[in-house]
Design a protein around this motif. Structure first.
Motif, PDB file in Angstrom:
ATOM      1  N   MET A 176       0.842  -1.178   0.000  1.00 54.53           N
ATOM      2  CA  MET A 176       0.000   0.000   0.000  1.00 54.53           C
ATOM      3  C   MET A 176       0.892   1.247   0.000  1.00 54.53           C
ATOM      4  O   MET A 176       1.877   1.333   0.710  1.00 54.53           O
ATOM      5  N   LEU A 177       0.508   2.209  -0.810  1.00 55.73           N
ATOM      6  CA  LEU A 177       1.245   3.468  -0.888  1.00 55.73           C
ATOM      7  C   LEU A 177       0.883   4.370   0.291  1.00 55.73           C
ATOM      8  O   LEU A 177      -0.270   4.404   0.716  1.00 55.73           O
ATOM      9  N   PRO A 178       1.863   5.118   0.791  1.00 56.05           N
ATOM     10  CA  PRO A 178       1.532   6.071   1.866  1.00 56.05           C
ATOM     11  C   PRO A 178       0.640   7.193   1.322  1.00 56.05           C
ATOM     12  O   PRO A 178       0.780   7.611   0.177  1.00 56.05           O
ATOM     13  N   VAL A 179      -0.254   7.657   2.151  1.00 55.51           N
ATOM     14  CA  VAL A 179      -1.209   8.682   1.759  1.00 55.51           C
ATOM     15  C   VAL A 179      -1.121   9.851   2.742  1.00 55.51           C
ATOM     16  O   VAL A 179      -1.012   9.647   3.944  1.00 55.51           O
ATOM     17  N   SER A 180      -1.156  11.059   2.199  1.00 61.96           N
ATOM     18  CA  SER A 180      -1.228  12.267   3.025  1.00 61.96           C
ATOM     19  C   SER A 180      -2.475  13.036   2.629  1.00 61.96           C
ATOM     20  O   SER A 180      -2.795  13.139   1.448  1.00 61.96           O
ATOM     21  N   ILE A 181      -3.152  13.582   3.610  1.00 60.59           N
ATOM     22  CA  ILE A 181      -4.342  14.378   3.350  1.00 60.59           C
ATOM     23  C   ILE A 181      -4.014  15.832   3.659  1.00 60.59           C
ATOM     24  O   ILE A 181      -3.533  16.150   4.753  1.00 60.59           O
ATOM     25  N   ILE A 182      -4.257  16.684   2.686  1.00 60.66           N
ATOM     26  CA  ILE A 182      -4.055  18.114   2.866  1.00 60.66           C
ATOM     27  C   ILE A 182      -5.438  18.733   2.976  1.00 60.66           C
ATOM     28  O   ILE A 182      -6.203  18.751   2.018  1.00 60.66           O
ATOM     29  N   GLN A 183      -5.778  19.212   4.156  1.00 62.73           N
ATOM     30  CA  GLN A 183      -7.102  19.787   4.377  1.00 62.73           C
ATOM     31  C   GLN A 183      -7.305  21.069   3.568  1.00 62.73           C
ATOM     32  O   GLN A 183      -8.339  21.255   2.955  1.00 62.73           O
ATOM     33  N   CYS A 184      -6.332  21.938   3.615  1.00 65.51           N
ATOM     34  CA  CYS A 184      -6.424  23.216   2.908  1.00 65.51           C
ATOM     35  C   CYS A 184      -5.085  23.492   2.234  1.00 65.51           C
ATOM     36  O   CYS A 184      -4.044  23.366   2.855  1.00 65.51           O
ATOM     37  N   TRP A 185      -5.120  23.883   0.992  1.00 67.02           N
ATOM     38  CA  TRP A 185      -3.898  24.131   0.230  1.00 67.02           C
ATOM     39  C   TRP A 185      -3.637  25.599  -0.024  1.00 67.02           C
ATOM     40  O   TRP A 185      -2.564  26.007  -0.399  1.00 67.02           O
ATOM     41  N   TYR A 186      -4.640  26.430   0.188  1.00 65.38           N
ATOM     42  CA  TYR A 186      -4.582  27.818  -0.275  1.00 65.38           C
ATOM     43  C   TYR A 186      -3.487  28.655   0.379  1.00 65.38           C
ATOM     44  O   TYR A 186      -3.093  29.672  -0.163  1.00 65.38           O
ATOM     45  N   GLN A 187      -2.989  28.240   1.526  1.00 63.99           N
ATOM     46  CA  GLN A 187      -1.962  29.034   2.191  1.00 63.99           C
ATOM     47  C   GLN A 187      -0.629  28.301   2.291  1.00 63.99           C
ATOM     48  O   GLN A 187       0.291  28.777   2.944  1.00 63.99           O
ATOM     49  N   ARG A 188      -0.506  27.205   1.599  1.00 66.17           N
ATOM     50  CA  ARG A 188       0.757  26.463   1.616  1.00 66.17           C
ATOM     51  C   ARG A 188       1.805  27.247   0.824  1.00 66.17           C
ATOM     52  O   ARG A 188       1.576  27.650  -0.314  1.00 66.17           O
ATOM     53  N   GLN A 189       2.955  27.448   1.435  1.00 67.62           N
ATOM     54  CA  GLN A 189       3.984  28.296   0.845  1.00 67.62           C
ATOM     55  C   GLN A 189       4.432  27.799  -0.524  1.00 67.62           C
ATOM     56  O   GLN A 189       4.677  28.594  -1.427  1.00 67.62           O
ATOM     57  N   GLY A 190       4.524  26.498  -0.704  1.00 66.43           N
ATOM     58  CA  GLY A 190       4.916  25.960  -2.001  1.00 66.43           C
ATOM     59  C   GLY A 190       3.930  26.338  -3.096  1.00 66.43           C
ATOM     60  O   GLY A 190       4.329  26.664  -4.218  1.00 66.43           O
ATOM     61  N   TYR A 191       2.642  26.308  -2.789  1.00 63.93           N
ATOM     62  CA  TYR A 191       1.611  26.695  -3.751  1.00 63.93           C
ATOM     63  C   TYR A 191       1.697  28.187  -4.060  1.00 63.93           C
ATOM     64  O   TYR A 191       1.671  28.591  -5.224  1.00 63.93           O
ATOM     65  N   ILE A 192       1.821  28.993  -3.011  1.00 65.10           N
ATOM     66  CA  ILE A 192       1.922  30.448  -3.186  1.00 65.10           C
ATOM     67  C   ILE A 192       3.134  30.789  -4.054  1.00 65.10           C
ATOM     68  O   ILE A 192       3.040  31.582  -5.001  1.00 65.10           O
ATOM     69  N   ASN A 193       4.273  30.191  -3.752  1.00 66.31           N
ATOM     70  CA  ASN A 193       5.494  30.444  -4.532  1.00 66.31           C
ATOM     71  C   ASN A 193       5.317  30.037  -5.987  1.00 66.31           C
ATOM     72  O   ASN A 193       5.723  30.764  -6.893  1.00 66.31           O
ATOM     73  N   SER A 194       4.719  28.872  -6.205  1.00 63.40           N
ATOM     74  CA  SER A 194       4.521  28.377  -7.579  1.00 63.40           C
ATOM     75  C   SER A 194       3.621  29.304  -8.380  1.00 63.40           C
ATOM     76  O   SER A 194       3.912  29.619  -9.537  1.00 63.40           O
ATOM     77  N   MET A 195       2.524  29.738  -7.762  1.00 60.81           N
ATOM     78  CA  MET A 195       1.611  30.643  -8.464  1.00 60.81           C
ATOM     79  C   MET A 195       2.296  31.975  -8.771  1.00 60.81           C
ATOM     80  O   MET A 195       2.162  32.504  -9.874  1.00 60.81           O
ATOM     81  N   ALA A 196       3.033  32.514  -7.812  1.00 66.40           N
ATOM     82  CA  ALA A 196       3.733  33.779  -8.038  1.00 66.40           C
ATOM     83  C   ALA A 196       4.771  33.630  -9.148  1.00 66.40           C
ATOM     84  O   ALA A 196       4.910  34.512 -10.005  1.00 66.40           O
ATOM     85  N   ASP A 197       5.483  32.510  -9.166  1.00 69.01           N
ATOM     86  CA  ASP A 197       6.475  32.267 -10.218  1.00 69.01           C
ATOM     87  C   ASP A 197       5.819  32.198 -11.591  1.00 69.01           C
ATOM     88  O   ASP A 197       6.336  32.753 -12.572  1.00 69.01           O
ATOM     89  N   LEU A 198       4.678  31.513 -11.671  1.00 73.07           N
ATOM     90  CA  LEU A 198       3.967  31.407 -12.954  1.00 73.07           C
ATOM     91  C   LEU A 198       3.469  32.770 -13.431  1.00 73.07           C
ATOM     92  O   LEU A 198       3.578  33.107 -14.614  1.00 73.07           O
ATOM     93  N   ILE A 199       2.930  33.558 -12.523  1.00 71.08           N
ATOM     94  CA  ILE A 199       2.449  34.891 -12.889  1.00 71.08           C
ATOM     95  C   ILE A 199       3.610  35.762 -13.346  1.00 71.08           C
ATOM     96  O   ILE A 199       3.522  36.451 -14.360  1.00 71.08           O
ATOM     97  N   GLU A 200       4.709  35.717 -12.595  1.00 69.49           N
ATOM     98  CA  GLU A 200       5.897  36.500 -12.971  1.00 69.49           C
ATOM     99  C   GLU A 200       6.376  36.125 -14.373  1.00 69.49           C
ATOM    100  O   GLU A 200       6.667  36.992 -15.194  1.00 69.49           O
ATOM    101  N   LYS A 201       6.405  34.840 -14.664  1.00 72.20           N
ATOM    102  CA  LYS A 201       6.841  34.368 -15.980  1.00 72.20           C
ATOM    103  C   LYS A 201       5.913  34.889 -17.079  1.00 72.20           C
ATOM    104  O   LYS A 201       6.375  35.370 -18.123  1.00 72.20           O
ATOM    105  N   GLU A 202       4.606  34.807 -16.869  1.00 75.76           N
ATOM    106  CA  GLU A 202       3.645  35.270 -17.876  1.00 75.76           C
ATOM    107  C   GLU A 202       3.721  36.782 -18.074  1.00 75.76           C
ATOM    108  O   GLU A 202       3.597  37.268 -19.191  1.00 75.76           O
ATOM    109  N   LEU A 203       3.926  37.524 -16.994  1.00 73.88           N
ATOM    110  CA  LEU A 203       4.022  38.977 -17.115  1.00 73.88           C
ATOM    111  C   LEU A 203       5.170  39.388 -18.020  1.00 73.88           C
ATOM    112  O   LEU A 203       5.075  40.379 -18.748  1.00 73.88           O
ATOM    113  N   ARG A 204       6.254  38.624 -17.991  1.00 70.58           N
ATOM    114  CA  ARG A 204       7.423  38.944 -18.821  1.00 70.58           C
ATOM    115  C   ARG A 204       7.112  38.856 -20.319  1.00 70.58           C
ATOM    116  O   ARG A 204       7.851  39.406 -21.133  1.00 70.58           O
TER     117      ARG A 204
END
Length: 86
Positions: free
Chosen positions: A1-29
């Motif tokens: 059986m594979l290990p499972v992790s449950i993420i209750q809320c993702w909206y404030q996870r730093q990795g998500y915030i950083n990824s979204m900001a990086d994508l926006i920065e790239k598109e703005l260029r």
């Protein structure tokens, strides 16, 4: 059986915030005048009655998530105007 992790809320996870900001920065260029581009966030997924009558946290979470993304962008020197649509 594979290990499972449950993420209750993702909206404030730093990795998500950083990824979204990086994508926006790239598109703005890709624009000739990146500082004049309006950043448009689109949220969807739950009926208004869930948010207003049932107390679903989606609206609050989306607004906080966008605030955090914009703060991350400010740290990169990006201070474009932005808007959120449901």
């Amino acid at each position: 059986m594979l290990p499972v992790s449950i993420i209750q809320c993702w909206y404030q996870r730093q990795g998500y915030i950083n990824s979204m900001a990086d994508l926006i920065e790239k598109e703005l260029r890709s624009f000739s005048e990146p500082g004049k581009v309006m950043i448009f966030f689109s949220a969807h997924g739950v009926p208004v009655s869930y948010v207003e009558d049932a107390g679903d946290p989606y609206r609050y979470q989306m607004e906080e998530c966008i605030y955090l993304i914009m703060q991350e962008l400010k740290g990169k020197g990006i201070s474009n105007k932005h808007t959120l649509a449901y």
